[in-house]
Enzyme design. Structure first.
Site, mmCIF file in Angstrom:
data_model
loop_
_atom_site.group_PDB
_atom_site.id
_atom_site.type_symbol
_atom_site.label_atom_id
_atom_site.label_comp_id
_atom_site.label_asym_id
_atom_site.label_seq_id
_atom_site.Cartn_x
_atom_site.Cartn_y
_atom_site.Cartn_z
ATOM 1 N N ILE A 1 48.416 0.268 -156.320
ATOM 2 C CA ILE A 1 48.467 -1.106 -155.791
ATOM 3 C C ILE A 1 47.066 -1.682 -155.953
ATOM 4 O O ILE A 1 46.066 -0.998 -155.668
ATOM 5 C CB ILE A 1 48.946 -1.147 -154.311
ATOM 6 C CG1 ILE A 1 49.012 -2.602 -153.789
ATOM 7 C CG2 ILE A 1 48.107 -0.294 -153.407
ATOM 8 C CD1 ILE A 1 49.743 -2.743 -152.440
ATOM 9 N N ALA A 2 46.987 -2.891 -156.453
ATOM 10 C CA ALA A 2 45.667 -3.515 -156.620
ATOM 11 C C ALA A 2 45.818 -5.030 -156.624
ATOM 12 O O ALA A 2 46.843 -5.575 -157.036
ATOM 13 C CB ALA A 2 45.010 -3.056 -157.921
ATOM 14 N N GLU B 1 48.955 8.351 -151.561
ATOM 15 C CA GLU B 1 47.664 9.033 -151.442
ATOM 16 C C GLU B 1 46.569 7.992 -151.589
ATOM 17 O O GLU B 1 46.690 7.081 -152.402
ATOM 18 C CB GLU B 1 47.465 10.054 -152.568
ATOM 19 C CG GLU B 1 48.088 11.392 -152.309
ATOM 20 C CD GLU B 1 49.248 11.629 -153.255
ATOM 21 O OE1 GLU B 1 49.335 10.927 -154.271
ATOM 22 O OE2 GLU B 1 50.069 12.518 -152.957
ATOM 23 N N ASN C 1 38.283 4.992 -149.058
ATOM 24 C CA ASN C 1 38.828 3.662 -149.359
ATOM 25 C C ASN C 1 39.257 2.944 -148.072
ATOM 26 O O ASN C 1 40.447 2.811 -147.760
ATOM 27 C CB ASN C 1 39.994 3.788 -150.347
ATOM 28 C CG ASN C 1 40.397 2.447 -150.929
ATOM 29 O OD1 ASN C 1 40.022 1.403 -150.416
ATOM 30 N ND2 ASN C 1 41.170 2.488 -151.998
ATOM 31 N N TYR D 1 47.076 -0.031 -144.911
ATOM 32 C CA TYR D 1 48.233 0.838 -144.681
ATOM 33 C C TYR D 1 48.467 1.054 -143.180
ATOM 34 O O TYR D 1 49.605 1.060 -142.714
ATOM 35 C CB TYR D 1 48.040 2.183 -145.395
ATOM 36 C CG TYR D 1 47.876 2.060 -146.891
ATOM 37 C CD1 TYR D 1 48.634 1.162 -147.629
ATOM 38 C CD2 TYR D 1 46.936 2.843 -147.579
ATOM 39 C CE1 TYR D 1 48.477 1.034 -148.996
ATOM 40 C CE2 TYR D 1 46.778 2.737 -148.950
ATOM 41 C CZ TYR D 1 47.546 1.824 -149.650
ATOM 42 O OH TYR D 1 47.386 1.701 -151.012
#
Ligand SMILES: CC(C)(COP(=O)(O)OP(=O)(O)OC[C@H]1O[C@@H](n2cnc3c(N)ncnc32)[C@H](O)[C@@H]1OP(=O)(O)O)[C@@H](O)C(=O)NCCC(=O)NCCS
Length: 154
Positions: free
Chosen positions: A80-81, A113, A118, A125
């Site tokens: 995801i970015a 993961e 990060n 999340y």
């Protein structure tokens, strides 16, 4: 491109991506990760029937994407970015909400993961109810960093 954050969110569509989107995907990917996925890996995933590659589009611009793998009653967020110029405007949340809703249709759990360093991603999340369930030691070979495994029950 300068757009008010509310207008930006309203104008974003979550759409299925294909090989023609690879140049834009690769641009965001290379700006987002120290060890980016290769174009070939994206191409492979785009052809995999268990994998969904979804993008956040505003007008003609790709601003982010999420890659999901649907297994037997479990879905994984593989990537995801969001484009660095458009972060902190809710686009990552939109992509994650899409992932959660989609996974609910197919799976009991959503897993991912993330590098232990990060913080932006871990915060995102946690906000959506993912819980840390374990560590994979030295999972990332570029710097031997551990991966935090996070899970959301659906
Ligand atoms: C992680 C990422 C996708 C988040 O995208 P985004 O569009 O900026 O996320 P949002 O704007 O929806 O942020 C939602 C919430 O996540 C958290 N968050 C996002 N970026 C953060 C940061 N830099 N620091 C702390 N918390 C952050 C906040 O709680 C934020 O809510 P707030 O802005 O109201 O405080 C983006 O930072 C990114 O592309 N990073 C590089 C790629 C990456 O690391 N992907 C994850 C791989 S596991």
């Amino acid at each position: 491109m300068s757009v008010h954050p509310d207008r930006l969110r309203e104008g974003i569509h979550i759409v299925s991506l294909s090989e023609k989107d690879l140049p834009e995907i690769m641009e965001i990917e290379s700006m987002s990760f120290t060890s980016p996925w290769s174009e070939n890996l994206f191409r492979q995933e785009l052809r995999n029937e268990r994998v969904e590659v979804m993008g956040a589009r505003f007008l003609n611009h790709l601003l982010g994407y999420v890659v999901l793998w649907h297994g037997f009653r479990e879905t994984h967020i593989m990537n995801i970015a969001v484009h660095p110029h458009f972060r902190r405007r809710g686009i990552g949340s939109m992509l994650l909400e899409y992932a959660i809703n989609r996974a609910r249709m197919k799976s009991d759990v959503l897993l991912l993961e993330v590098r232990v360093s990060n913080v932006p991603a871990i915060q995102l999340y946690k906000r959506y109810g993912f819980l840390p369930i374990g560590l994979r030691r030295k999972y990332y070979s570029d710097n031997n960093e551990d991966a935090l495994v996070m899970m959301k029950r659906l």
